[in-house]
Design an enzyme around this catalytic site. Structure first.
Site, PDB file in Angstrom:
ATOM      1  N   ARG A   1     118.892  42.457  44.153  1.00 26.36           N
ATOM      2  CA  ARG A   1     119.743  43.438  44.824  1.00 26.36           C
ATOM      3  C   ARG A   1     119.295  44.890  44.599  1.00 26.36           C
ATOM      4  NH1 ARG A   1     124.469  44.441  44.048  1.00 26.36           N
ATOM      5  NH2 ARG A   1     125.129  44.676  46.209  1.00 26.36           N
TER       6      ARG A   1
ATOM      7  N   CYS B   1     104.731  42.458  38.982  1.00 26.87           N
ATOM      8  CA  CYS B   1     103.716  43.434  39.404  1.00 26.87           C
ATOM      9  C   CYS B   1     104.073  44.079  40.731  1.00 26.87           C
ATOM     10  CB  CYS B   1     102.349  42.772  39.466  1.00 26.87           C
ATOM     11  SG  CYS B   1     101.730  42.331  37.829  1.00 26.87           S
TER      12      CYS B   1
ATOM     13  N   GLY C   1     134.561  40.037  52.999  1.00 29.85           N
ATOM     14  CA  GLY C   1     134.187  41.445  52.976  1.00 29.85           C
ATOM     15  C   GLY C   1     134.778  42.345  51.942  1.00 29.85           C
TER      16      GLY C   1
ATOM     17  N   TYR D   1     125.270  37.097  44.671  1.00 32.80           N
ATOM     18  CA  TYR D   1     123.957  37.432  45.237  1.00 32.80           C
ATOM     19  C   TYR D   1     122.936  37.728  44.138  1.00 32.80           C
ATOM     20  CZ  TYR D   1     126.922  37.706  49.292  1.00 32.80           C
ATOM     21  OH  TYR D   1     127.834  37.392  50.273  1.00 32.80           O
TER      22      TYR D   1
ATOM     23  N   GLY E   1     133.837  36.046  49.077  1.00 33.87           N
ATOM     24  CA  GLY E   1     132.733  35.569  48.252  1.00 33.87           C
ATOM     25  C   GLY E   1     132.515  36.511  47.085  1.00 33.87           C
ATOM     26  N   ARG E   2     131.945  37.670  47.368  1.00 34.57           N
ATOM     27  CA  ARG E   2     131.632  38.639  46.323  1.00 34.57           C
ATOM     28  C   ARG E   2     132.858  38.983  45.463  1.00 34.57           C
ATOM     29  NH1 ARG E   2     127.693  42.671  47.023  1.00 34.57           N
ATOM     30  NH2 ARG E   2     127.815  42.248  49.262  1.00 34.57           N
TER      31      ARG E   2
END
Length: 422
Positions: A313, A345, A239, A374, A276-277
């Site tokens: 994202r 499109c 987190g 991500y 992670g991030r």
């Protein structure tokens, strides 16, 4: 240390010039920095030095084999949420004894694969999952270690689509039923209850929600031990956020570790965590080439060859990613407001809205920042656009760590039924 900076007016990834990389692999493409990956992991390792802690990289942020292997060689474990991620972690060299399996919908087949592999721990998210995992473990003549993920009903103050610790979220066992779930698990012969798991969301930039959740967990550990459970570990979840704009820097791993020690340190528990991030987000960029500059009635659009299928994202979360030219603009160059968009499109095919940018023209290269998490992992082949290459740099070296498949491969994956066969 910024792995992506201008040298002689040209953006580099470590010692590799981005224009040369673009010439070699074609645009658009992802580029990751080994130095940045290693630095972020070491910040966590140093922050928790002296404690019994395992840092399990969360594969859902970026599951490229080269990225996982980089962390594995530093001693990292892995947090997986599918059989595919389990296979990726094992293939990249993560020992099974360092793998935790999370996720709300583990199937019987996924459980069986993880039990067979001999993973470290299952993070169980519901009472029905307890029953199924017990059956699978007994069928394999095994006893597996588990932590139960509890939902502390804590607002992480992050985007609604990535908060996971509120009562209305699908994750974890409700706080009010936690002790009952642990009692049920203790009666199951295929399970060994070893810990408590809590995860309240992603992209959290304030320690206060973590501290609130950890204090609740500390109280629960005391209650569970009083109930007779041998709780030896706490899974802190993940987190920690990153800076996507010029906002105030999020808490550091050191700040996070200091808070965890202060709140949980008297319990004598080991720690598992799943960043992670914060390990990969700022270690990657997406490089794209300008196709057109289109001056409309109300806006100027810079149309890129990257699109929402490559980096979803901004379309999915209204997420902000910095966009900079690969050729450094002069300090006194003019700026104009533009929208960076892709060729897909959809009106939602956006990569950066209302940005001040120097003059750009067809053929220019731009870098979309903070794209290591991500990005490629959520990409699709919408509009029959092939997945784009991923590259990894290390000093002055680079390698293509996922090539661009040919369009023919997309078509070949389909099968005509007998009545349409030529």
């Amino acid at each position: 240390m910024n792995p992506f900076d201008y040298r002689g007016g040209i953006l580099h990834a470590e010692g590799v010039a981005i224009p040369g990389l673009a010439e070699a692999v074609g645009t658009p493409f992802y580029c990751y920095s080994t130095a940045a990956l290693e630095r972020q992991y070491r910040l966590y390792a140093e922050a928790f030095a002296g404690t019994d802690a395992l840092i399990c990289y969360s594969l859902k942020g970026n599951s490229n084999q080269a990225v996982i292997a980089t962390f594995a060689r530093l001693g990292a474990g892995a947090d997986v949420v599918s059989e595919g991620e389990l296979a990726r972690a094992l293939a990249a060299g993560v020992p099974a004894a360092k793998i935790v399996f999370s996720g709300v919908g583990k199937t019987r087949e996924e459980m069986a694969a993880a039990v067979k592999a001999g993973i470290r721990q299952f993070n169980v998210e519901s009472e029905p999952e307890l029953a199924r995992l017990n059956e699978v473990a007994l069928g394999a003549n095994r006893k597996v270690d588990i932590a139960i993920r509890v939902n502390p009903d804590v607002d992480a103050n992050t985007h609604a689509k990535i908060t996971t610790g509120k009562a209305e979220n699908k994750f974890g066992v409700p706080w009010s039923r936690a002790r009952e779930a642990y009692a049920r698990a203790a009666r199951m012969p295929g399970l060994r209850v070893v810990g408590v798991d809590v995860h309240i969301g992603s992209q959290i930039v304030d320690l206060a929600p973590f501290e609130t959740a950890f204090r609740k967990v500390a109280g629960l550990v005391h209650e569970l031990r009083a109930d007779g459970h041998d709780i030896t570990g706490i899974d802190l979840g993940g987190g920690l956020g990153i800076a996507y704009e010029d906002e105030e820097a999020p808490p550091s791993p050191g700040d996070y570790a200091d808070m965890a020690r202060r709140v949980l340190g008297n319990l004598g528990c080991s720690y598992t965590m799943e960043p992670g991030r914060s390990l990969v987000g700022n270690a990657g960029i997406l490089v794209s080439r300008v196709i057109y500059v289109k001056r409309g009635e109300a806006k100027t659009f810079v149309i890129l060859d990257a699109a929402m299928n490559d980096l979803i994202r901004p379309s999915l979360y209204d997420a902000h990613h910095g966009v900079i030219p690969v050729t450094e603009p002069a300090d006194n160059s003019a700026r104009e407001r533009v929208d960076f968009v892709g060729p897909v499109c959809e009106s939602g095919d956006i990569l950066g809205l209302d940005r001040l940018a120097p003059p750009l023209q067809a053929g220019d290269l731009v870098a979309i920042l903070s794209a290591g998490a991500y990005g490629a992992v959520m990409a699709s082949t919408y509009n029959s656009r092939p997945l784009i290459p991923e590259t990894l740099v290390s000093g002055e070296k680079f390698a293509v760590v996922r090539p661009r498949p040919p369009i023919e491969a997309l078509i070949a994956a389909d099968r005509l039924p007998p009545w349409l066969a030529p």
